[in-house]
Design an enzyme around this catalytic site. Sequence first.
Site, PDB file in Angstrom:
ATOM      1  N   GLY A 116      77.419  50.587   9.678  1.00  0.00           N
ATOM      2  CA  GLY A 116      77.823  51.975   9.467  1.00  0.00           C
ATOM      3  C   GLY A 116      77.894  52.376   8.001  1.00  0.00           C
ATOM      4  O   GLY A 116      78.467  53.408   7.670  1.00  0.00           O
ATOM      5  N   GLU A 146      84.127  45.578  14.934  1.00  0.00           N
ATOM      6  CA  GLU A 146      85.138  46.642  15.040  1.00  0.00           C
ATOM      7  C   GLU A 146      86.243  46.243  16.006  1.00  0.00           C
ATOM      8  O   GLU A 146      87.414  46.574  15.808  1.00  0.00           O
ATOM      9  CB  GLU A 146      84.463  47.964  15.466  1.00  0.00           C
ATOM     10  CG  GLU A 146      83.659  48.540  14.312  1.00  0.00           C
ATOM     11  CD  GLU A 146      82.498  49.417  14.731  1.00  0.00           C
ATOM     12  OE1 GLU A 146      82.413  49.814  15.904  1.00  0.00           O
ATOM     13  OE2 GLU A 146      81.648  49.701  13.857  1.00  0.00           O
ATOM     14  N   ASN A 166      74.084  50.628  20.552  1.00  0.00           N
ATOM     15  CA  ASN A 166      75.537  50.601  20.733  1.00  0.00           C
ATOM     16  C   ASN A 166      76.093  51.989  20.422  1.00  0.00           C
ATOM     17  O   ASN A 166      76.150  52.386  19.264  1.00  0.00           O
ATOM     18  CB  ASN A 166      76.132  49.542  19.790  1.00  0.00           C
ATOM     19  CG  ASN A 166      77.646  49.504  19.846  1.00  0.00           C
ATOM     20  OD1 ASN A 166      78.262  50.130  20.709  1.00  0.00           O
ATOM     21  ND2 ASN A 166      78.252  48.766  18.921  1.00  0.00           N
TER      22      ASN A 166
HETATM   23  P1  PGA Z   1      75.217  50.732  12.646  1.00  0.00           P
HETATM   24  O1  PGA Z   1      76.111  49.850  13.636  1.00  0.00           O
HETATM   25  O2  PGA Z   1      73.785  50.609  13.119  1.00  0.00           O
HETATM   26  O3  PGA Z   1      75.747  52.135  12.799  1.00  0.00           O
HETATM   27  O4  PGA Z   1      75.402  50.181  11.284  1.00  0.00           O
HETATM   28  C1  PGA Z   1      75.647  48.616  14.126  1.00  0.00           C
HETATM   29  C2  PGA Z   1      76.663  48.027  15.074  1.00  0.00           C
HETATM   30  O5  PGA Z   1      77.871  48.180  14.837  1.00  0.00           O
HETATM   31  O6  PGA Z   1      76.294  47.406  16.081  1.00  0.00           O
END
Ligand code: PGA
Length: 261
Positions: free
Chosen positions: A183, A107, A17
Amino acid sequence: MTPNPPGVPRRPAIIGNWKLWGTRAEARPNCERLLELLPDEPRRPASVGICPPFTSLDVCVETLRGSGVAVFAQNMHQQESGAFTGEVSAAMLREIGVDGVVLGHSERREHFGETDRALQEKVPAALIAGLRPILCVGESEKEREAGATERKLRHQVQEDLERVPDERLAEVVIAYEPIWAIGTGKVATPEIAQDAIAFVRALVAGRSRDAAARMRLLYGGSVKPDNAADIIAQPDVDGALVGGASLDPDGFARIVAAAAG
Ligand code: PGA
């Protein structure tokens, strides 16, 4: 990314993603580098896909054509057309060769008001248009601490899949993404991922045992090349939705390799 036929083991899926990253100028070399690093499709240990921003989708579709790497949008609108300024429909995504769509990412739920009610229409709309939906679910840190993880997952899974007919359920991919792990570098332990994903599978089994056995369930949240293998090795975890670590083709290819077990 074709659905798993009945009785056949679930093939893992590793999906990157890109979120708000990837101009057209950045997307093409990233895809080209990824193709250099990945084994050819029949020898790949997992189905692979990427989710670039809308404006780079066609560049990725073109660069990855024939490679078996799928291209997913990060959102879509549930209606086919109408007075919805700023939105994009499932048919518009299909028209440019997009394979699927991420729906209900936390998000989008948090910053853009995505609701379970809208998702209830988006998931079947994607399927009808021929897009593979990846539905994201997951609890916040507060909900986990309050012991409300299962309640949250039950609510999201039941509500968001309510209008998907049983015979198409297995085509939906669900990504369990605990919000506290996205994140943050705070990856869920393999046990936490397994427990939550087994719970999601049991919820799907409440609708259809066959669909639950065939449906691919992914983990997402701070997946990196060095922690991917342990998580993907869990019996109910069928791969990963990778954010930050998917922007580097070398690291992303290592995560794909980790799916080999
Ligand atoms: P991340 O995001 O691997 O940066 O933690 C995962 C996601 O939001 O799909």
